[in-house]
Design an enzyme around this catalytic site. Structure first.
Site: not given
Ligand code: ARG
Length: 389
Positions: A13, A92, A121, A173
């Site tokens: 990405d 984040r 995120d 992911s």
């Molecule tokens: N659902 C989680 C959150 O919003 C993790 C997000 C990223 N997950 C990932 N498998 N890349 O904090």
């Protein structure tokens, strides 16, 4: 030339983001943070160079992540929807903070990130940036470009000779840092089947987990873990050790149908052995050392705290106020908790504290009872008075 600072991981990405931003006429400065994932600055530098990045900042933020983000969340007992220790979410605001700092240093008017338009995120990074510097402009290429699938991104990267990871196409992911791993996508999107063994990242499936009890003792000072099995260790070392030990015992894996900020329900699997062990021990110690009003207040606030972290409201008065209250509550949270880990379970086996409010002479059913049971009758009558019709 317009300048943008991009939060960069070197993955597909953000690699495509660099090219896309350059094509829009930007000078692209990148920033990569080490929060405890597999991390190779050399690799990142090579990739960034090949992608046409004009400058790359690489920062090891593990200590700041632990001291200023993980510790407050541990003190707050913040766990989202009962199963998510907020590992990804917590990173984040920290990334947003450094993105803003670098933008100021570089005199850039823009910041950018590679988060999708469906996830949490984007919300966390953008709220972080907005609250720290509302004047910065934010660009989210994934919400704008027409690369709508992984395949189209790969084709775009190949067409423009961008550096792709050597690893074969990922099945899931994954986001990883020292506080935990998030795994989603692939076959996990099918809710009716058992997760495949390859979705286990480092926690052992129960049938393969260590077949013996593992004993641990964790000591806390003012709510912060300071020693493991009688030895003072930096918290980073303790977390790394507990991740390994816990994973070996099958501890710390959860599977959640999660409510995203933007309203979508999604399925995510988390592996966070150290986080679960430390939350468990910390809570046990609070039960021993906090008066019940403080303890109940903390239970009430824990879900509010989790929800604020989940949404990315980190740099707010609300968060600062909660922190002040929680910090004050941690004064008596001193002592040690002994635990046993076995096949996915965490069990408390011993508790001790100089601030313990447990009084054996009050609790005992045996000899040496000092509780004045004649007081109970009047106490109950007064307690029930408001409810008698
Ligand atoms: N659902 C989680 C959150 O919003 C993790 C997000 C990223 N997950 C990932 N498998 N890349 O904090």
């Amino acid at each position: 030339m317009k300048k943008v600072v991009l939060a960069y991981s070197g993955g597909l990405d953000t690699t495509c983001c660099v090219k896309w931003l350059k094509d829009k006429g930007f000078d692209v400065v990148c920033f990569s943070a080490n929060l405890g994932s597999e991390f190779s600055p050399d690799d990142l530098r090579k990739k960034a160079k090949k992608s046409g990045v004009s400058k790359l900042y690489v920062k090891d933020l593990r200590k700041e992540f632990i001291d200023d983000y993980i510790v407050p969340v541990l003190k707050a007992s913040a766990i989202y929807e009962g199963k998510y220790v907020l590992s990804t979410a917590l990173g984040r605001p920290l990334i947003a903070k450094h993105l803003v700092d670098i933008a100021h240093q570089e005199k850039a008017e823009y910041v950018s990130h590679g988060c999708t338009g469906k996830g949490n995120d984007q919300v966390r990074i953008e709220l972080g940036v907005m609250t720290l510097d509302p004047g910065l402009k934010i660009i989210a290429p994934l919400r704008e470009w027409d690369l709508t699938s992984r395949e189209s991104e790969i084709a775009y990267a190949k067409k423009h000779d961008l550096p792709l990871s050597a690893t074969k196409e990922k099945i899931y992911s994954i986001d990883k840092n020292i506080w935990g791993i998030s795994v989603e996508g692939g076959t996990l999107e099918n809710l009716t089947i058992k997760p495949d063994d390859n979705s286990y990242y480092f926690v052992k499936p129960l049938q393969k987990a260590r077949d013996k009890e593992t004993f641990l003792e964790i000591e806390f000072k003012n709510g912060v873990p300071i020693s493991l099995n009688g030895k003072k260790v930096p918290l980073i070392t303790m977390i790394e050790k507990l991740n390994l030990t816990g994973a070996d015992c099958g501890v710390g894996r959860t599977d959640l149908i999660e409510d995203r900020v933007i309203g979508i329900k999604s399925r995510e699997i988390y592996e966070a052995p150290a986080a679960w062990i430390l939350h468990f021990a910390h809570r046990e110690l609070e039960h021993l050392t906090l008066d019940r009003e403080t303890l109940f207040m903390k239970y009430d606030l824990a879900s509010k705290y989790a929800w604020l972290v989940y949404r990315g409201l980190w740099f707010t008065e609300f968060k600062a106020s909660l922190d002040a209250l929680i910090e004050r509550s941690q004064g008596p949270v001193n002592g040690s908790i002994g635990l046993s880990l076995y096949k996915g379970n965490i069990t408390v086996i011993s508790r001790s504290s100089k601030n313990a409010l447990y009084k054996k002479e009050m609790a005992t059913y045996g000899e040496g009872d000092r509780f004045d049971r004649t007081l109970a009758e009047g106490f109950i009558k007064v307690l029930g008075m408001p409810y008698i019709k």
